[in-house]
Design a protein around this motif. Structure first.
Motif, mmCIF file in Angstrom:
data_model
loop_
_atom_site.group_PDB
_atom_site.id
_atom_site.type_symbol
_atom_site.label_atom_id
_atom_site.label_comp_id
_atom_site.label_asym_id
_atom_site.label_seq_id
_atom_site.Cartn_x
_atom_site.Cartn_y
_atom_site.Cartn_z
ATOM 1 N N ARG A 281 0.832 -1.204 0.000
ATOM 2 C CA ARG A 281 0.000 0.000 0.000
ATOM 3 C C ARG A 281 0.870 1.259 0.000
ATOM 4 N NH1 ARG A 281 -4.168 1.883 4.752
ATOM 5 N NH2 ARG A 281 -2.194 2.081 5.870
ATOM 6 N N TYR A 282 1.937 1.239 0.773
ATOM 7 C CA TYR A 282 2.840 2.387 0.824
ATOM 8 C C TYR A 282 3.458 2.660 -0.540
ATOM 9 C CZ TYR A 282 6.867 5.261 2.130
ATOM 10 O OH TYR A 282 7.803 6.268 2.220
ATOM 11 N N LEU A 283 3.865 1.602 -1.240
ATOM 12 C CA LEU A 283 4.499 1.775 -2.545
ATOM 13 C C LEU A 283 3.508 2.232 -3.610
ATOM 14 C CD1 LEU A 283 6.862 -1.334 -2.564
ATOM 15 C CD2 LEU A 283 7.452 1.041 -2.043
ATOM 16 N N LYS A 284 2.241 1.906 -3.437
ATOM 17 C CA LYS A 284 1.217 2.329 -4.393
ATOM 18 C C LYS A 284 0.749 3.764 -4.151
ATOM 19 C CE LYS A 284 -0.908 -2.278 -4.821
ATOM 20 N NZ LYS A 284 -2.130 -3.062 -4.487
ATOM 21 N N ILE A 350 5.388 -0.401 -7.684
ATOM 22 C CA ILE A 350 5.862 0.910 -7.234
ATOM 23 C C ILE A 350 5.227 2.004 -8.082
ATOM 24 C CG2 ILE A 350 7.867 2.438 -7.112
ATOM 25 C CD1 ILE A 350 9.550 -0.020 -6.391
ATOM 26 N N ASN A 351 4.654 2.991 -7.438
ATOM 27 C CA ASN A 351 4.072 4.148 -8.120
ATOM 28 C C ASN A 351 5.223 5.092 -8.486
ATOM 29 O OD1 ASN A 351 2.797 6.547 -8.837
ATOM 30 N ND2 ASN A 351 1.168 6.315 -7.325
ATOM 31 N N THR A 352 5.571 5.104 -9.760
ATOM 32 C CA THR A 352 6.756 5.863 -10.180
ATOM 33 C C THR A 352 6.539 7.371 -10.186
ATOM 34 O OG1 THR A 352 6.114 5.491 -12.496
ATOM 35 C CG2 THR A 352 7.724 3.971 -11.537
ATOM 36 N N SER A 353 5.311 7.826 -9.950
ATOM 37 C CA SER A 353 5.105 9.263 -9.768
ATOM 38 C C SER A 353 5.411 9.675 -8.328
ATOM 39 C CB SER A 353 3.673 9.645 -10.131
ATOM 40 O OG SER A 353 2.758 9.077 -9.213
ATOM 41 N N PRO A 363 13.223 1.562 -3.590
ATOM 42 C CA PRO A 363 12.365 2.718 -3.910
ATOM 43 C C PRO A 363 12.693 3.902 -3.011
ATOM 44 C CG PRO A 363 11.144 1.082 -2.643
ATOM 45 C CD PRO A 363 12.483 0.470 -2.939
ATOM 46 N N LYS A 364 12.915 5.056 -3.620
ATOM 47 C CA LYS A 364 13.236 6.275 -2.878
ATOM 48 C C LYS A 364 12.055 7.234 -2.970
ATOM 49 C CE LYS A 364 16.524 10.119 -2.723
ATOM 50 N NZ LYS A 364 17.703 10.734 -3.377
ATOM 51 N N PRO A 365 11.418 7.590 -1.841
ATOM 52 C CA PRO A 365 10.248 8.488 -1.880
ATOM 53 C C PRO A 365 10.623 9.864 -2.424
ATOM 54 C CG PRO A 365 10.468 7.412 0.269
ATOM 55 C CD PRO A 365 11.742 7.160 -0.465
#
Length: 374
Positions: A281-284, A350-353, A363-365
């Motif tokens: 959920r966090y990655l989405k 991973i949501n790349t936006s 993944p880097k926020p």
């Protein structure tokens, strides 16, 4: 990312809406509680209880229970209002030791307690499939916590099913009507039950399971006016941390420290797969379970916005290397998956936006500056 000006919910949260002042629907729903006549609501609940008792069945109501703090509170409230509840557990995928212990305590509150455990081989296939296809290992759990209690109610002709909070009210819904909802039914389940667009019929169509194997996952056809499903939180002001205190006085046990990715010791103690669910959920969407809880605490004045930010920065971006102390490899083994495949699944969702992939593959926020200055 845009954040609520009162709590710290982001605009990427599904079903959340914002008013012109930038306040999210979870906060406006909480503020609206001040205008509710809770005495009248509690009288309405009393009337529901008296109507259920008139049916003169073996049980007046079903209380769906996971063994958590809210389960304990719901049982205690049903007993306080003179109901004869049957506690029903839709057995979760990978119950923790602490989860087992708290579930065992439910019957000690003074109620009969049954577990409905679905076919383990089929459950394993479903959980692996939904993790791979929609990035949700908990799909089967989200379905059965609603379908199983209503199926048991249909079997025993039990007139009332008492759930806890209305999530559209507690965590924010798209409009006021969903936030005010007093009852739960199949339409609500399909729209807000966390199915991620995947229906039970899709599992059958994809030949993951047969129609017979999906029986307990299917919402039953109820006789007209036979069984009502309600949210207890629409009749009494809901507060998860207060529920935890009440539950602890009645045998509920918390974790020895802050739960990984959660930040508190009283939440998400029953299912070892929860860490995987919250990570995806966090990655989405760019927020995790810690965000949910600190936002609740902000609204109730028990934590400052600044303190909440620090907790979110520390806990939300947690790779589920362990959950409740159990290694990720052991948790994935339950669905016959290796950690290498799980990491590949993470990358797919991973949501790349919201994230960029670092040279190490992590993944880097991209939204941390937005969060710090929110």
């Amino acid at each position: 990312m845009k954040y609520c000006t009162k709590c710290l919910y982001p605009d990427t949260k599904p079903d959340l809406s914002f008013n012109e002042e930038g306040v999210c629907s979870a906060c406006t729903a909480y503020e609206a509680r001040e205008g509710i006549d809770w005495g009248k609501r509690q009288k309405e609940f009393q009337e529901l209880c008296e109507e259920a008792k008139k049916k003169k069945k073996t049980y007046d109501c079903i209380v769906p229970v996971s063994g958590g703090k809210d389960s304990h509170y719901q049982i205690l409230m049903a007993l306080q209002y003179g109901l004869k509840p049957l506690a029903v557990t839709a057995t979760t995928d990978h119950v923790s030791d602490l989860g087992h212990r708290n579930l065992d305590n439910i019957s000690q509150l003074g109620v009969d307690h049954i577990h409905v455990t679905t076919n383990g081989k089929v459950r394993k296939k479903i959980s692996a499939y939904t993790l791979r296809e929609i990035g949700d290992i908990s799909w089967a759990e989200h379905v059965t916590i609603f379908s199983i209690p209503f199926r048991v109610a249909a079997l025993y002709d039990i007139p009332l099913v008492i759930y806890g909070e209305n999530p559209q009210n507690e965590y924010g819904g798209p409009n006021k009507e969903t936030q005010k909802g007093l009852e739960i039914n199949q339409k609500w389940l399909e729209e807000f039950g966390g199915l991620n667009g995947l229906r039970v019929s899709d599992i059958i169509d994809q030949k993951i399971a047969t129609e017979q194997e999906m029986l307990w996952y299917t919402y039953p056809k109820l006789k007209k006016d036979s069984t009502r499903g309600i949210f207890l939180g629409q009749y009494f002001p809901w507060d998860g941390s207060t529920n935890a205190e009440i539950a602890a006085k009645n045998g509920f046990k918390v974790y020895y420290g802050a739960v990984e990715g959660v930040g508190y010791d009283y939440e998400n103690l029953d299912n070892l797969q929860t860490g995987i669910h919250d990570r995806l959920r966090y990655l989405k969407f760019g927020y995790g379970r810690c965000t949910d809880l600190v936002c609740n605490h902000i609204r109730r004045g028990s934590i400052t916005r600044g303190e909440a930010k620090e907790m979110i920065l520390y806990y939300d971006n947690t790779f589920p290397r362990t959950y409740l102390g159990v290694p990720l490899e052991d948790i994935l083994e339950r669905i016959d998956m290796k950690i290498e495949e799980y990491i590949k699944i993470e990358k797919r969702f991973i949501n790349t936006s919201l994230f960029e992939i670092s040279r190490s593959g992590r993944p880097k926020p991209l939204f941390l500056k937005d969060l710090r200055y929110a």
